[in-house]
Scaffold this active site. Structure first.
Site, PDB file in Angstrom:
ATOM      1  CD  GLU A  66      17.386 -16.746 -31.135  1.00 27.68           C
ATOM      2  OE1 GLU A  66      17.788 -15.588 -30.943  1.00 27.68           O
ATOM      3  OE2 GLU A  66      16.619 -17.340 -30.332  1.00 27.68           O
ATOM      4  CB  CYS A  89      20.410 -14.938 -25.478  1.00 21.38           C
ATOM      5  SG  CYS A  89      20.512 -16.714 -25.780  1.00 21.38           S
ATOM      6  CB  THR A 210     -14.804  -3.042 -12.111  1.00 21.30           C
ATOM      7  OG1 THR A 210     -14.536  -1.701 -12.538  1.00 21.30           O
ATOM      8  CG2 THR A 210     -15.201  -3.864 -13.325  1.00 21.30           C
ATOM      9  CG  ASP A 214     -19.494  -4.396 -14.250  1.00 19.42           C
ATOM     10  OD1 ASP A 214     -20.518  -3.798 -13.901  1.00 19.42           O
ATOM     11  OD2 ASP A 214     -18.580  -3.873 -14.923  1.00 19.42           O
ATOM     12  CG  LEU A 218     -11.998  -9.635 -15.203  1.00 20.61           C
ATOM     13  CD1 LEU A 218     -11.089  -9.038 -14.139  1.00 20.61           C
ATOM     14  CD2 LEU A 218     -12.356  -8.592 -16.250  1.00 20.61           C
ATOM     15  N   GLY A 311     -12.287   0.248 -13.316  1.00 22.41           N
ATOM     16  CA  GLY A 311     -13.270   1.134 -13.908  1.00 22.41           C
ATOM     17  C   GLY A 311     -12.715   2.540 -14.069  1.00 22.41           C
TER      18      GLY A 311
END
Length: 374
Positions: A66, A89, A210, A214, A218, A311
């Protein structure tokens, strides 16, 4: 006053609220403990409505939307309509409440979407506006807004982040192949969509299995959005995370949290901390991390949305604990066959209490999404 449908004004209200909602997505995942809100200031001097001010919650959470929109509109805000995706708010912090700022600017009408569940605000923002003679219309595109702000709503009401479970399934229902590392199940367009999901999340969570299988980074890999990578979280009770992993290599650029138990090797912890890895102490139940308590801890440090990417055991654990709020399944055309890792869930085994919300097509891949019903 509640939102209606059908009149010219109702149609305009929905149109501008949809635009404000699109604007609010710009800073999803970047506004700290505050939600990413969109605000438009629209006035009509007889030649049709015109947007004179735009605002979105700033990176870090301040200034609010705002304030930004009113600053851009200036004197043109007087007698205009403000479209706000979340109730303005009403509590005093370092700056006056946004509801008072709208009154001071002379806005004559405020159209709101979602109500704020924060007890410091809920209903009070609209009350300030009405007491000052401002017309208030509530609930315009409320469902769409609540869906987009699900993370903030979850953290406010349940004191934990919204948990989004994302899985890519092969045509034969597998999410990978044992011992093969990362396997491409979907095409490039679907993978780009996953990058956008990462951009809008506060954190990505995987299990240590994982990571060991792998060695993922990420991070967000889409050109121009690399800086939008969210925090990474690894469930690693005994601290098996290798110092040579891609996750650790990037810990100085993108936050990396390891959820480990108190009994874990202190030397391993100290070694990883030297690389900038942060640790979250966890409780253990039957040899597994206590996920509900961990999610509360994540909410306490300001995380509103967590994308669970792997995973199978981690996905299953979140499902069994009833922590998943949104399920996103990408179905590819690749067949994994022998040695495949079966998905813990598919389109035919969605738990009770979830509602299908959308189906999307990304080239040959299909994505379906479900959300937990309130």
């Amino acid at each position: 006053m509640a939102a209606g449908e059908g009149s010219v004004q109702d149609i305009l209200d929905r149109r501008y609220m949809a635009a404000a909602l699109r604007l609010s997505r710009r800073n999803l995942g970047r506004t700290g403990t505050n939600p990413s809100v969109g605000t438009l200031i629209v006035r009509d001097d007889g030649d049709g409505p015109m947007i004179v001010g735009r605002g979105v919650t700033a990176i870090g959470g301040r200034p609010h939307a705002e304030t930004e929109a009113l600053a851009e509109a200036g004197a043109l805000a007087r007698a205009a309509t403000a479209y706000v995706t979340l109730e303005p708010c009403a509590h005093h912090g370092r700056t006056p409440p946004c509801a008072n700022a709208l009154v001071a600017a002379g806005v004559s009408r405020v159209v709101g979407a979602a109500s704020d569940p924060d007890p410091r605000v809920s209903g009070k923002g609209y009350a300030i506006l009405r007491a000052a003679g401002v017309e208030v219309v509530e609930g315009v595109l409320a469902a769409e807004t609540a869906d987009q702000m699900a993370g903030y709503m979850s953290r406010s009401l349940r004191k934990r982040p919204e948990i989004v479970l994302k899985l890519a399934l092969s045509c034969d229902g597998m999410i990978g192949r044992r011992g093969a590392g990362q396997v491409s199940i979907t095409g490039e367009i679907a993978r780009r969509e996953v990058q956008l999901m990462r951009v809008e999340a506060d954190a990505i969570l995987v299990g240590i299995g994982t990571v060991l299988e792998d060695d993922p980074a990420l991070t967000v890999r889409s050109p121009g959005l690399e800086s939008r990578s969210p925090a990474r979280i690894v469930l690693d009770r005994q601290i098996r995370l290798p110092e040579t992993s891609k996750l650790v290599a990037g810990a100085d650029r993108v936050p990396l949290y390891v959820a480990a138990c108190a009994e874990a090797d202190t030397a391993r912890r100290a070694a990883l901390e030297r690389y900038g890895v942060r640790f979250i102490g966890t409780e253990t139940v039957d040899g597994h991390i206590a996920l509900p308590e961990l999610m509360e801890d994540l909410g306490a440090i300001g995380m509103a949305s967590v994308l669970v990417e792997g995973g199978a055991d981690v996905a299953r654990a979140f499902l069994e604990d009833g922590l998943v709020d949104r399920i996103v399944l990408f179905r590819g055309t690749v067949e994994i066959g022998e040695g495949g890792v079966a998905s813990p869930i598919d389109e035919r085994s969605i738990p009770d209490g979830f509602r299908h919300v959308r189906t999307m097509q990304f080239a040959d891949d299909v994505c379906n999404e479900w959300t937990r019903e309130a």
